[in-house]
Design an enzyme around this catalytic site. Structure first.
Site: not given
Ligand code: PAP
Length: 328
Positions: A63, A66-68, A126, A149, A218
Site C-alpha cells: 500500500k 507498488t502498482t503505480w 515486499h 509512503r 509516494y
Molecule cells: P500493493 O502493495 O498491495 O500492490 P499498492 O499499489 O501499493 O498496493 O497500494 C494501492 C494504493 O496505491 C492505493 O492508495 P489509496 O488507497 O490511498 O487510494 C491506490 O489508490 C494507489 N495507487 C494505485 N495506482 C496508482 C497510480 N497510478 N497513481 C497513484 N496512486 C496509485
C-alpha cells in the site's frame, strides 16, 4: 490452505516469537513478521534466486504505491517495444506484468523458470532489505527501486483494501476491528512489519550505495511525476533522449500510468489477482491522495503514528511528509 513441506512447517513452528493478528499466525523472522505462506515463498526465493546484473527490483511495503511503481517502471523499460497506444498496460493489470518474488514466483516453495524472461527483468517484492539474498545485495549489479509512503496513508489504504476484498469483517466488534488492526500496525506485528525497520533497511542501503538503491517517496512522486519518471530512467541507465523529451514521451508515460487512466481500463475494472488470497484488480486503485488519512484516523491515532515516526526516524535523516508537515 495447508503448508505441505513438513521441514518448512517444523522450521516455522520452531521460530520463537509468534503473534496472532486477525486470526493469522505470524512468526518473527530476522526482525520482521511473516505468515507461514509468505515465509515459505521468502525462504525459497532467498535460497534459489540468482540475480542478473540487469535485473530491476521494485521494493515496497504493501500500500505504498507498488502498482503505480510497477506500471511506471514497466513503461519506462519497454518504451521502445511498443507505442503507448499499444502498451500491454492497456490490457493487463500491472501485477500481471511484474510479478512478486515471494507472492507469485516462489509461492508454496516452487522454483520458477525465470531464466527465460527477457532482460532486463523486472521483479517486485515486499520483503525487507534485511532479508534479501546476497545475490541481490552484494554479488550482482542489479538495481533496486524502493518506494515508501507516509504510514498514516499506508494504514488507511490497507484498511480499505482489506474491507473491499472481504479480508475484514464488516462489523467492527468482530475479531479484527480497526482498533485491533491499528494496534498491530503500531506494534509492527503485521505481514512484513514493522514499517520503520522496513523503510530504514532500504534507506540505509540507498545511502551506502546510491548507484544500486534508489529511495523514493509516494508523496514526491505525486508532486512531480514527470521529474521522477526521468529520475527512474536515469537511475536504470536508460535516460530519455532529448528527442524523446521533445516528443513528450515522459508525459505520455505519466498519463498512461495515472490513477485515473489505469482505474478506468476494463482490465483493471474486472478480474482479480490470485495468490494466497484473491484481490479484485479494482481494489488496487482507490483515491491515490496524499493525506486521505484525515478522513479515517482519529486525532489520537494520528498523534500516535506521528510520534512513532519521529521516534523511529528522528536520527536517520529520513523525513516523511504527513499532510504538509515533515516528520522524522
Ligand atoms: P500493493 O502493495 O498491495 O500492490 P499498492 O499499489 O501499493 O498496493 O497500494 C494501492 C494504493 O496505491 C492505493 O492508495 P489509496 O488507497 O490511498 O487510494 C491506490 O489508490 C494507489 N495507487 C494505485 N495506482 C496508482 C497510480 N497510478 N497513481 C497513484 N496512486 C496509485
Amino acid at each position: 490452505m495447508e503448508i505441505k513441506d513438513d521441514q518448512f512447517k517444523e522450521f516455522f513452528q520452531s521460530l520463537p516469537e509468534k503473534s496472532a493478528t486477525g486470526g493469522n499466525l505470524l512468526a518473527n523472522y530476522r526482525g520482521f513478521w511473516f505468515g507461514a505462506h509468505l515465509l515459505e515463498g521468502t525462504i525459497t526465493f532467498q535460497k534459489h534466486f540468482k540475480a542478473n546484473d540487469t535485473d530491476i527490483i521494485l521494493a515496497t511495503m504493501p500500500k505504498s504505491g507498488t502498482t503505480w511503481l510497477k506500471a511506471l517502471t514497466f513503461s519506462i523499460i519497454t518504451r521502445n517495444n511498443h507505442s503507448v497506444a499499444q502498451s500491454p498496460l492497456l490490457f493487463s493489470n500491472p501485477h500481471q506484468l511484474v510479478s512478486f518474488f515471494e507472492i507469485n514466483l516462489y509461492k508454496d516453495g516452487k522454483i520458477p523458470d525465470i531464466d527465460s524472461i527477457p532482460c532486463p527483468r523486472i521483479f517486485a517484492t515486499h520483503i525487507p532489505c534485511q532479508c534479501l539474498p546476497n545475490t541481490i545485495l552484494d554479488s550482482s549489479n542489479c538495481r533496486i527501486i524502493y518506494l515508501c509512503r507516509n504510514p498514516l496513508d499506508m494504514f488507511t489504504s490497507m484498511l480499505h483494501f482489506s474491507l473491499q476484498n472481504g479480508f475484514l469483517p464488516q462489523q467492527p466488534q468482530e475479531t479484527m476491528s480497526m482498533d485491533g488492526l491499528f494496534e498491530s500496525f503500531c506494534q509492527g506485528t503485521y505481514q512484513y512489519g514493522p514499517f520503520w525497520d522496513h523503510f530504514l533497511g532500504y534507506w540505509n542501503a540507498s545511502l551506502k550505495n546510491p548507484q544500486k538503491v534508489l529511495f523514493l517517496k509516494y508523496e514526491d512522486l505525486k508532486e512531480d511525476t514527470n521529474g521522477y519518471v526521468k529520475k527512474i530512467a536515469d537511475f536504470l541507465g536508460c535516460a530519455f533522449s532529448s528527442e524523446e523529451e521533445e516528443a513528450g514521451v515522459v508525459e505520455e508515460i505519466t498519463s498512461l500510468c495515472s490513477l485515473e487512466n489505469l482505474k478506468n481500463l476494463e482490465c483493471n475494472k474486472r478480474g482479480e489477482t490470485k495468490s494466497f488470497f484473491k484481490a479484485k484488480h479494482s481494489t488496487f486503485f482507490r483515491k491515490g491522495e496524499v493525506g486521505d488519512w484525515v478522513n479515517f484516523l482519529s486525532p489520537s491515532m494520528a498523534n500516535r503514528l506521528e510520534k512513532l515516526v519521529q521516534e523511529k526516524f528522528g536520527e536517520s535523516g529520513l523525513t516523511l511528509e504527513i499532510h504538509g508537515k515533515y516528520l522524522g
